[in-house]
Design a protein around this motif. Structure first.
Motif, PDB file in Angstrom:
ATOM      1  N   GLY A   1      55.366  33.535  -2.882  1.00 55.26           N
ATOM      2  CA  GLY A   1      54.917  34.869  -2.487  1.00 55.26           C
ATOM      3  C   GLY A   1      53.435  35.029  -2.265  1.00 55.26           C
ATOM      4  N   ILE A   2      52.676  33.956  -2.374  1.00 54.18           N
ATOM      5  CA  ILE A   2      51.239  34.014  -2.095  1.00 54.18           C
ATOM      6  C   ILE A   2      50.886  32.916  -1.114  1.00 54.18           C
ATOM      7  N   ARG A   3      49.676  33.014  -0.609  1.00 51.00           N
ATOM      8  CA  ARG A   3      49.167  31.925   0.223  1.00 51.00           C
ATOM      9  C   ARG A   3      47.690  31.722  -0.094  1.00 51.00           C
ATOM     10  N   LEU A   4      47.258  30.493   0.068  1.00 52.26           N
ATOM     11  CA  LEU A   4      45.853  30.156  -0.079  1.00 52.26           C
ATOM     12  C   LEU A   4      45.260  30.006   1.300  1.00 52.26           C
ATOM     13  N   GLU A   5      44.073  30.510   1.459  1.00 52.99           N
ATOM     14  CA  GLU A   5      43.361  30.382   2.716  1.00 52.99           C
ATOM     15  C   GLU A   5      41.951  29.897   2.403  1.00 52.99           C
ATOM     16  N   ARG A   6      41.533  28.872   3.085  1.00 55.70           N
ATOM     17  CA  ARG A   6      40.195  28.322   2.864  1.00 55.70           C
ATOM     18  C   ARG A   6      39.151  29.374   3.204  1.00 55.70           C
ATOM     19  N   LEU A   7      38.154  29.512   2.340  1.00 56.81           N
ATOM     20  CA  LEU A   7      37.099  30.507   2.530  1.00 56.81           C
ATOM     21  C   LEU A   7      36.359  30.246   3.839  1.00 56.81           C
ATOM     22  N   ALA A   8      36.092  31.312   4.581  1.00 58.05           N
ATOM     23  CA  ALA A   8      35.384  31.216   5.861  1.00 58.05           C
ATOM     24  C   ALA A   8      34.334  32.319   5.951  1.00 58.05           C
ATOM     25  N   ASP A   9      33.467  32.198   6.917  1.00 52.16           N
ATOM     26  CA  ASP A   9      32.379  33.159   7.110  1.00 52.16           C
ATOM     27  C   ASP A   9      32.898  34.588   7.258  1.00 52.16           C
TER      28      ASP A   9
ATOM     29  N   GLY B   1      43.146  37.209  -5.450  1.00 54.57           N
ATOM     30  CA  GLY B   1      42.489  36.250  -6.321  1.00 54.57           C
ATOM     31  C   GLY B   1      41.695  35.230  -5.537  1.00 54.57           C
ATOM     32  N   ARG B   2      41.097  34.335  -6.302  1.00 53.90           N
ATOM     33  CA  ARG B   2      40.336  33.225  -5.726  1.00 53.90           C
ATOM     34  C   ARG B   2      40.627  31.989  -6.556  1.00 53.90           C
ATOM     35  N   VAL B   3      40.628  30.836  -5.921  1.00 50.97           N
ATOM     36  CA  VAL B   3      40.815  29.567  -6.629  1.00 50.97           C
ATOM     37  C   VAL B   3      39.919  28.534  -5.952  1.00 50.97           C
ATOM     38  N   ASN B   4      39.123  27.850  -6.768  1.00 52.99           N
ATOM     39  CA  ASN B   4      38.091  26.975  -6.235  1.00 52.99           C
ATOM     40  C   ASN B   4      38.100  25.614  -6.907  1.00 52.99           C
ATOM     41  N   LEU B   5      37.665  24.626  -6.164  1.00 56.69           N
ATOM     42  CA  LEU B   5      37.429  23.285  -6.673  1.00 56.69           C
ATOM     43  C   LEU B   5      35.956  22.994  -6.426  1.00 56.69           C
ATOM     44  N   VAL B   6      35.193  22.818  -7.486  1.00 55.26           N
ATOM     45  CA  VAL B   6      33.746  22.632  -7.337  1.00 55.26           C
ATOM     46  C   VAL B   6      33.333  21.274  -7.881  1.00 55.26           C
TER      47      VAL B   6
ATOM     48  N   LEU C   1      29.493  28.346   1.435  1.00 54.86           N
ATOM     49  CA  LEU C   1      30.091  27.785   2.655  1.00 54.86           C
ATOM     50  C   LEU C   1      29.394  26.480   3.044  1.00 54.86           C
ATOM     51  N   ALA C   2      28.092  26.394   2.802  1.00 54.44           N
ATOM     52  CA  ALA C   2      27.370  25.145   3.068  1.00 54.44           C
ATOM     53  C   ALA C   2      27.854  24.042   2.123  1.00 54.44           C
ATOM     54  N   GLU C   3      28.089  24.376   0.854  1.00 56.92           N
ATOM     55  CA  GLU C   3      28.628  23.389  -0.095  1.00 56.92           C
ATOM     56  C   GLU C   3      30.015  22.930   0.345  1.00 56.92           C
ATOM     57  N   GLN C   4      30.801  23.858   0.854  1.00 53.63           N
ATOM     58  CA  GLN C   4      32.141  23.517   1.326  1.00 53.63           C
ATOM     59  C   GLN C   4      32.067  22.597   2.550  1.00 53.63           C
ATOM     60  N   ALA C   5      31.162  22.904   3.454  1.00 54.53           N
ATOM     61  CA  ALA C   5      31.010  22.085   4.655  1.00 54.53           C
ATOM     62  C   ALA C   5      30.585  20.651   4.312  1.00 54.53           C
ATOM     63  N   ASP C   6      29.825  20.507   3.232  1.00 56.39           N
ATOM     64  CA  ASP C   6      29.395  19.183   2.775  1.00 56.39           C
ATOM     65  C   ASP C   6      30.493  18.438   2.021  1.00 56.39           C
ATOM     66  N   GLY C   7      31.602  19.120   1.712  1.00 53.42           N
ATOM     67  CA  GLY C   7      32.693  18.497   0.973  1.00 53.42           C
ATOM     68  C   GLY C   7      32.516  18.491  -0.532  1.00 53.42           C
ATOM     69  N   ALA C   8      31.451  19.123  -1.020  1.00 52.83           N
ATOM     70  CA  ALA C   8      31.194  19.154  -2.463  1.00 52.83           C
ATOM     71  C   ALA C   8      32.090  20.151  -3.181  1.00 52.83           C
ATOM     72  N   CYS C   9      32.582  21.137  -2.453  1.00 50.76           N
ATOM     73  CA  CYS C   9      33.407  22.195  -3.032  1.00 50.76           C
ATOM     74  C   CYS C   9      34.471  22.625  -2.028  1.00 50.76           C
ATOM     75  N   HIS C  10      35.524  23.224  -2.567  1.00 49.05           N
ATOM     76  CA  HIS C  10      36.608  23.762  -1.732  1.00 49.05           C
ATOM     77  C   HIS C  10      36.964  25.136  -2.292  1.00 49.05           C
ATOM     78  N   PHE C  11      36.657  26.176  -1.517  1.00 50.98           N
ATOM     79  CA  PHE C  11      36.862  27.555  -1.959  1.00 50.98           C
ATOM     80  C   PHE C  11      38.056  28.160  -1.223  1.00 50.98           C
ATOM     81  N   HIS C  12      38.892  28.905  -1.945  1.00 51.08           N
ATOM     82  CA  HIS C  12      40.104  29.493  -1.353  1.00 51.08           C
ATOM     83  C   HIS C  12      40.306  30.929  -1.808  1.00 51.08           C
ATOM     84  N   LEU C  13      40.830  31.717  -0.902  1.00 47.71           N
ATOM     85  CA  LEU C  13      41.290  33.062  -1.244  1.00 47.71           C
ATOM     86  C   LEU C  13      42.766  32.973  -1.574  1.00 47.71           C
TER      87      LEU C  13
END
Length: 178
Positions: free
Chosen positions: A6-14, A78-83, A56-68
């Motif tokens: 019943g939910i979906r994750l979407e990668r954080l964007a501008d 909610g939010r769920v992140n891998l840093v 978003l710059a950290e995400q673009a570098d692959g250091a982090c992955h942010f999701h809604l």
């Protein structure tokens, strides 16, 4: 985008900045009950915009992955992140808004991001920390395969550290747009 339960994750964007700021403002007091408040500057339009660009710059570098975490109607719940993704490991962080608390949203989001971590991001382990008084977060971690590894101090509050080993390349949910 990755979906299940019943939910979906979407990668954080501008384009998400305004909606994320509204979500964070609406839930500021709720979040402050279990994690340190981010301070007034974070919640200003300028302060938030600067922080959003930085992550978003950290995400673009692959250091982090942010999701809604979005509900069936596309609302942020909610939010769920891998840093700090380094050497196959990253730290998991998540938060669920008050309106979605207690409905299994955090558990579902953590399960989904674990699948992304091993499948799309090539990670082999995740770590997490939570305060001892956050029983809900401890339960989510236990129900999603994390094992306690020891006591930690979280800004003067006693807490626990957790770890989960992932099976590389395993993803059972449907992922697109990664």
């Amino acid at each position: 985008m990755i979906t299940a339960e019943g939910i979906r994750l979407e990668r954080l964007a501008d384009g998400h900045a305004a909606a994320v700021l509204a979500f964070e403002r609406a839930n500021r007091e709720w979040f402050a009950r279990s994690v340190p408040d981010r301070g007034d500057a974070y919640f200003t339009a300028t302060g938030f915009a600067e922080r959003h660009r930085a992550i978003l710059a950290e995400q673009a570098d692959g250091a982090c992955h942010f999701h809604l975490v979005l509900d069936g109607a596309g609302r942020i719940v909610g939010r769920v992140n891998l840093v700090d993704a380094v050497d196959g490991s990253a730290e998991l962080g998540y938060r669920v808004g008050e309106s979605a608390a207690g409905r299994g949203v955090a558990r579902a989001a953590v399960r989904l991001v674990c699948e992304l971590a091993s499948g799309s991001y090539g990670l082999t382990a995740l770590t997490a920390v939570t305060t001892l008084d956050n029983a809900a977060s401890r339960a989510v971690l236990a129900r999603t395969g994390f094992t306690g590894t020891g006591a930690v101090d979280l800004g003067g509050r006693p807490g626990l550290a957790y770890r989960r080993v992932l099976r590389a390349g395993v993803s059972t949910a449907t992922a697109t747009g990664q």
